[in-house]
Write a protein that holds these residues in place. Structure first.
Motif, PDB file in Angstrom:
ATOM      1  N   GLU A 172      26.034  35.639  43.723  1.00  0.00           N
ATOM      2  CA  GLU A 172      25.018  36.504  44.325  1.00  0.00           C
ATOM      3  C   GLU A 172      25.684  37.617  45.138  1.00  0.00           C
ATOM      4  N   GLY A 173      26.808  37.291  45.811  1.00  0.00           N
ATOM      5  CA  GLY A 173      27.528  38.307  46.567  1.00  0.00           C
ATOM      6  C   GLY A 173      28.089  39.390  45.675  1.00  0.00           C
ATOM      7  N   VAL A 174      28.679  38.989  44.552  1.00  0.00           N
ATOM      8  CA  VAL A 174      29.207  39.965  43.595  1.00  0.00           C
ATOM      9  C   VAL A 174      28.066  40.809  43.027  1.00  0.00           C
ATOM     10  N   ALA A 175      26.940  40.164  42.758  1.00  0.00           N
ATOM     11  CA  ALA A 175      25.788  40.892  42.215  1.00  0.00           C
ATOM     12  C   ALA A 175      25.303  41.964  43.187  1.00  0.00           C
ATOM     13  N   LYS A 176      25.211  41.647  44.473  1.00  0.00           N
ATOM     14  CA  LYS A 176      24.751  42.625  45.470  1.00  0.00           C
ATOM     15  C   LYS A 176      25.697  43.820  45.543  1.00  0.00           C
ATOM     16  N   ILE A 181      27.137  49.459  43.944  1.00  0.00           N
ATOM     17  CA  ILE A 181      28.053  50.401  43.292  1.00  0.00           C
ATOM     18  C   ILE A 181      27.311  51.171  42.199  1.00  0.00           C
ATOM     19  N   ALA A 182      26.590  50.444  41.349  1.00  0.00           N
ATOM     20  CA  ALA A 182      25.880  51.066  40.228  1.00  0.00           C
ATOM     21  C   ALA A 182      24.859  52.083  40.721  1.00  0.00           C
ATOM     22  N   LYS A 183      24.188  51.771  41.826  1.00  0.00           N
ATOM     23  CA  LYS A 183      23.217  52.716  42.384  1.00  0.00           C
ATOM     24  C   LYS A 183      23.919  53.959  42.923  1.00  0.00           C
ATOM     25  N   GLU A 184      25.061  53.776  43.564  1.00  0.00           N
ATOM     26  CA  GLU A 184      25.827  54.930  44.057  1.00  0.00           C
ATOM     27  C   GLU A 184      26.281  55.821  42.910  1.00  0.00           C
ATOM     28  N   MET A 185      26.498  55.199  41.743  1.00  0.00           N
ATOM     29  CA  MET A 185      26.927  55.955  40.562  1.00  0.00           C
ATOM     30  C   MET A 185      25.745  56.548  39.795  1.00  0.00           C
ATOM     31  N   ASN A 186      24.530  56.326  40.321  1.00  0.00           N
ATOM     32  CA  ASN A 186      23.304  56.860  39.708  1.00  0.00           C
ATOM     33  C   ASN A 186      23.103  56.378  38.271  1.00  0.00           C
ATOM     34  N   LEU A 187      23.443  55.125  38.010  1.00  0.00           N
ATOM     35  CA  LEU A 187      23.215  54.565  36.691  1.00  0.00           C
ATOM     36  C   LEU A 187      21.724  54.277  36.497  1.00  0.00           C
ATOM     37  N   ARG A 196      23.667  43.420  37.113  1.00  0.00           N
ATOM     38  CA  ARG A 196      23.314  42.299  38.002  1.00  0.00           C
ATOM     39  C   ARG A 196      23.411  40.965  37.263  1.00  0.00           C
ATOM     40  N   ILE A 197      22.885  40.921  36.039  1.00  0.00           N
ATOM     41  CA  ILE A 197      22.974  39.688  35.242  1.00  0.00           C
ATOM     42  C   ILE A 197      24.434  39.319  35.008  1.00  0.00           C
ATOM     43  N   SER A 198      25.245  40.296  34.621  1.00  0.00           N
ATOM     44  CA  SER A 198      26.665  40.048  34.357  1.00  0.00           C
ATOM     45  C   SER A 198      27.372  39.530  35.599  1.00  0.00           C
ATOM     46  N   ALA A 199      27.029  40.108  36.757  1.00  0.00           N
ATOM     47  CA  ALA A 199      27.660  39.692  38.011  1.00  0.00           C
ATOM     48  C   ALA A 199      27.288  38.262  38.378  1.00  0.00           C
ATOM     49  N   LEU A 200      26.006  37.926  38.234  1.00  0.00           N
ATOM     50  CA  LEU A 200      25.563  36.565  38.557  1.00  0.00           C
ATOM     51  C   LEU A 200      26.282  35.524  37.697  1.00  0.00           C
ATOM     52  N   LEU A 201      26.572  35.903  36.450  1.00  0.00           N
ATOM     53  CA  LEU A 201      27.163  34.955  35.504  1.00  0.00           C
ATOM     54  C   LEU A 201      28.659  35.148  35.293  1.00  0.00           C
ATOM     55  N   ASP A 287      34.132  40.720  47.099  1.00  0.00           N
ATOM     56  CA  ASP A 287      33.434  39.522  47.569  1.00  0.00           C
ATOM     57  C   ASP A 287      34.364  38.315  47.678  1.00  0.00           C
ATOM     58  N   ALA A 288      35.281  38.169  46.708  1.00  0.00           N
ATOM     59  CA  ALA A 288      36.156  36.988  46.684  1.00  0.00           C
ATOM     60  C   ALA A 288      37.033  36.904  47.927  1.00  0.00           C
ATOM     61  N   MET A 289      37.410  38.056  48.475  1.00  0.00           N
ATOM     62  CA  MET A 289      38.284  38.037  49.642  1.00  0.00           C
ATOM     63  C   MET A 289      37.577  37.519  50.893  1.00  0.00           C
ATOM     64  N   SER A 290      36.259  37.332  50.791  1.00  0.00           N
ATOM     65  CA  SER A 290      35.507  36.789  51.923  1.00  0.00           C
ATOM     66  C   SER A 290      35.523  35.267  51.943  1.00  0.00           C
ATOM     67  N   TYR A 291      35.921  34.662  50.816  1.00  0.00           N
ATOM     68  CA  TYR A 291      35.805  33.211  50.694  1.00  0.00           C
ATOM     69  C   TYR A 291      37.109  32.488  51.000  1.00  0.00           C
ATOM     70  N   GLN A 292      36.954  31.416  51.740  1.00  0.00           N
ATOM     71  CA  GLN A 292      38.117  30.536  51.958  1.00  0.00           C
ATOM     72  C   GLN A 292      38.303  29.692  50.712  1.00  0.00           C
ATOM     73  N   ARG A 293      39.502  29.725  50.192  1.00  0.00           N
ATOM     74  CA  ARG A 293      39.832  28.878  49.056  1.00  0.00           C
ATOM     75  C   ARG A 293      40.554  27.635  49.578  1.00  0.00           C
TER      76      ARG A 293
END
Length: 343
Positions: A172-176, A181-187, A196-201, A287-293
């Protein structure tokens, strides 16, 4: 059928395909004061077909006798071109057989000259009303289908979190971030939905990686790292047979590729990597850099910015990076899209 059953604020467009300009003007004078109608004429079959494409009109009044093609041929051509606008066929006096043929070829209704005006308004209203109802039903169905589709996607993404609880919320974090990003690029919104679907999965392939590797509390061996690096390929294999309207499986396969060819699993370079995958690459790292592994602590948004800016143009698409930086430039944007990332 009364005009009150239709939305008052909306104007309903009527296309009259008729080479007699006086006749078109009479229809305009008759219909426009009767309701929210906007009448437009086309003097030939070719011009009528050109205007009718895209189904932007609510009703078409089609005369049988045209200078370049007869009305029956126009009906067949509309069917070939996938034009779905309801057609009211206008025939000459006594042409009942032609009217029946028109109905066989998909006409919604017909009018017979010379007495076309008294029955015209109720029949046009009926056609507009039925079209409006069909559009409403179709919209309701599409909205329900979208809710079910996104719900299914979120359920599939949750499977990864069960397997790897250390990354709960990562999809969900990657999706947001990817959507920002996509909105900033005016897609286009359609492309944003696919991203969003690709990011969630994007990490769905991790369900094929052993849990003891995903949750290992010490550094990974080269062999274990190689196993994890196959998750984009596993994800592609899981999703490739689903007929998404976007390149979801391909984006997931490529989301760890890098512009200079140093990524995995295929070592693609530059434009070989599709745009959705290039967006996912940045969103995933951010997003990944926010997570403790199990084997490292979370690093935070400042470290993510430094890391991604350093790789802009070499590892990551600079246009995507710039769009991401714009999305987090204000405090409000950073809080909205990165609220869970430590500073």
């Amino acid at each position: 059928m009364k005009m009150s059953v239709l939305p008052n604020a909306q104007r309903y467009k009527i296309l009259v395909i008729d080479d007699n300009s006086d006749h078109v003007e009479l229809i305009k004078v008759y219909l426009e004061p009767a309701g929210n109608f906007e009448v437009e004429g086309a003097a030939t079959a070719a011009k009528g077909l050109e205007k009718a494409k895209g189904d932007t009109f609510d009703v078409i009044l089609l005369d049988y006798r045209l200078p370049d093609q007869d009305g029956l041929d126009v009906l067949q051509e509309m069917e070939k071109r996938g034009i779905k606008t309801p057609v009211i066929f206008v025939t000459g006096y006594g042409d009942i057989k032609i009217a029946i043929e028109a109905m066989k070829h998909g006409a919604y209704d017909y009018l017979s000259k010379p007495e076309i005006f008294s029955p015209m308004l109720p029949r046009v209203l009926q056609a507009v009303w039925e079209r409006f109802q069909l559009q409403k039903v179709a919209l309701d169905f599409e909205q329900k289908l979208n809710r079910a589709f996104f719900g299914m996607t979120e359920a599939m993404a949750a499977m990864v979190e069960v397997k790897d609880p250390y990354t709960a919320g990562h999809g969900e974090g990657v999706a947001k971030i990817a959507v920002a990003i996509a909105k900033e690029m005016n897609l286009p919104q359609r492309d944003i939905d696919g991203i969003r679907i690709s990011a969630l999965l994007h990490d769905i392939g991790k369900i094929a990686v052993p849990s003891e590797i995903l949750t290992k509390p010490t550094n990974l061996t080269d062999l274990e790292r190689a196993a994890i690096n196959q998750h984009p390929r596993y994800g592609y294999e899981i999703l490739k047979k689903i007929d998404f309207p976007w390149p979801v499986a391909e984006a997931i396969l490529q989301h760890h590729e890098r512009l200079d060819g140093s990524g995995y699993p295929q070592g693609l370079k530059g434009d070989e990597i599709i745009l959705p995958a290039r967006i996912l690459a940045v969103a995933d790292i951010a997003d990944a850099m926010s997570y403790q592994r199990p084997y490292r602590a979370a690093r935070g948004i400042k470290a993510a910015i430094e890391e991604i800016k350093k790789g802009s143009g070499t590892l990551y698409d600079s246009t995507v990076v710039d769009a991401w930086l714009r999305s987090i430039r204000t405090k409000k944007g950073a809080e909205k899209h990165h609220s869970h990332i430590p500073s």
